[in-house]
Design an enzyme around this catalytic site. Structure first.
Site, PDB file in Angstrom:
ATOM      1  N   HIS A 116     -16.288  33.393  72.685  1.00  0.00           N
ATOM      2  CA  HIS A 116     -17.327  32.742  73.498  1.00  0.00           C
ATOM      3  C   HIS A 116     -16.817  32.524  74.929  1.00  0.00           C
ATOM      4  O   HIS A 116     -17.492  32.884  75.901  1.00  0.00           O
ATOM      5  CB  HIS A 116     -17.695  31.399  72.850  1.00  0.00           C
ATOM      6  CG  HIS A 116     -18.662  30.573  73.640  1.00  0.00           C
ATOM      7  ND1 HIS A 116     -19.969  30.382  73.245  1.00  0.00           N
ATOM      8  CD2 HIS A 116     -18.524  29.851  74.800  1.00  0.00           C
ATOM      9  CE1 HIS A 116     -20.590  29.608  74.121  1.00  0.00           C
ATOM     10  NE2 HIS A 116     -19.729  29.265  75.074  1.00  0.00           N
ATOM     11  N   GLU A 117     -15.642  31.940  75.045  1.00  0.00           N
ATOM     12  CA  GLU A 117     -15.093  31.658  76.377  1.00  0.00           C
ATOM     13  C   GLU A 117     -14.719  32.934  77.120  1.00  0.00           C
ATOM     14  O   GLU A 117     -14.896  33.035  78.340  1.00  0.00           O
ATOM     15  CB  GLU A 117     -13.879  30.733  76.259  1.00  0.00           C
ATOM     16  CG  GLU A 117     -14.183  29.361  75.687  1.00  0.00           C
ATOM     17  CD  GLU A 117     -15.199  28.576  76.497  1.00  0.00           C
ATOM     18  OE1 GLU A 117     -15.358  28.867  77.714  1.00  0.00           O
ATOM     19  OE2 GLU A 117     -15.855  27.685  75.927  1.00  0.00           O
ATOM     20  N   HIS A 171     -17.748  34.444  78.767  1.00  0.00           N
ATOM     21  CA  HIS A 171     -18.015  33.811  80.060  1.00  0.00           C
ATOM     22  C   HIS A 171     -17.070  34.372  81.127  1.00  0.00           C
ATOM     23  O   HIS A 171     -17.494  34.744  82.224  1.00  0.00           O
ATOM     24  CB  HIS A 171     -17.799  32.297  79.975  1.00  0.00           C
ATOM     25  CG  HIS A 171     -18.831  31.566  79.190  1.00  0.00           C
ATOM     26  ND1 HIS A 171     -20.178  31.845  79.273  1.00  0.00           N
ATOM     27  CD2 HIS A 171     -18.721  30.525  78.314  1.00  0.00           C
ATOM     28  CE1 HIS A 171     -20.847  31.016  78.483  1.00  0.00           C
ATOM     29  NE2 HIS A 171     -19.990  30.217  77.890  1.00  0.00           N
TER      30      HIS A 171
END
Length: 219
Positions: free
Chosen positions: A58-59, A62
């Site tokens: 997820h990170e 980004h």
């Protein structure tokens, strides 16, 4: 190499945040009646695997989406949020899935557009939704093999990815959802409904998971 773009401090922060989140999810999952040390170890190991995939990817979604737009980005943990997440999980069974954030550094003379901000923000939850498909396949394989650890891996993977995506898509404060909603309300609505659906499916709300598994295997 991709790993060369993740500096030493960022790697350390990711590992610490991942372990804290895994502990928080473990504390939530064992509230269902897992009482022995063997149960605890099994749930923690599966939490590390599922949180490792859900949170780190997820990170990184980004980070690398921001870098594609020409920005520098790096994950930084927040010790206060880490402690709050574990405490809330232990006391009330709720995971506060924000142990830090991917910080995006702007460029002199350039302001990030609403579209860029929205795409960067939705990238993390989209990865979680894609991982949900992977863990659903693992869940089906677990039922086919009648193997409890594999079933748990699939179920917890769906739950963790759903919760991380849904929590981050809440349109409040600095969470992803506020930026996605400002950019594209339709994409926001689809993403948050799918993530909520994943959470409810993993919890077998209304017996939906049982019905789907029964339909797949003709039980």
């Amino acid at each position: 190499m991709i790993t060369d773009k993740i500096d030493r401090e960022e790697r350390k922060d990711l590992v610490i945040a991942c372990l804290a989140l895994a502990l928080a999810f473990t504390l939530v999952f064992i509230r269902g009646g897992w009482n022995t040390w063997a149960d605890l170890v099994l749930i923690f190991v599966i939490s590390v695997i599922t949180v490792g995939a859900a949170f780190i990817l997820h990170e990184m979604a980004h980070k690398f989406t921001a870098m594609k737009f020409g920005y520098y980005a790096a994950f930084r943990k927040d010790n206060g949020m880490l402690l709050m997440g574990v405490a809330l999980a232990a006391l009330v069974g709720v995971v506060f899935a924000a142990p830090g954030a991917t910080v995006i550094y702007g460029q002199p003379g350039r302001e990030m557009t609403k579209r860029e901000n929205g795409i960067i923000s939705v990238a993390g939850p989209v990865v979680n939704l894609c991982l949900g498909v992977v863990f659903f396949v693992i869940l089906v394989a677990g039922f086919a093999l009648q193997t409890l650890p594999v079933i748990l891996l699939g179920t917890m993977g769906l739950s963790v990815n759903g919760m991380i995506a849904f929590f981050n898509l809440l349109p409040i404060s600095v969470l992803d959802g506020k930026k996605v909603l400002a950019w594209n309300p339709v994409i926001f609505a689809v993403a948050i409904l799918l993530s909520l659906g994943m959470v409810l499916f993993a919890a077998d709300y209304g017996g939906v998971m049982d019905m789907v598994i029964a339909a797949i295997f003709g039980w």
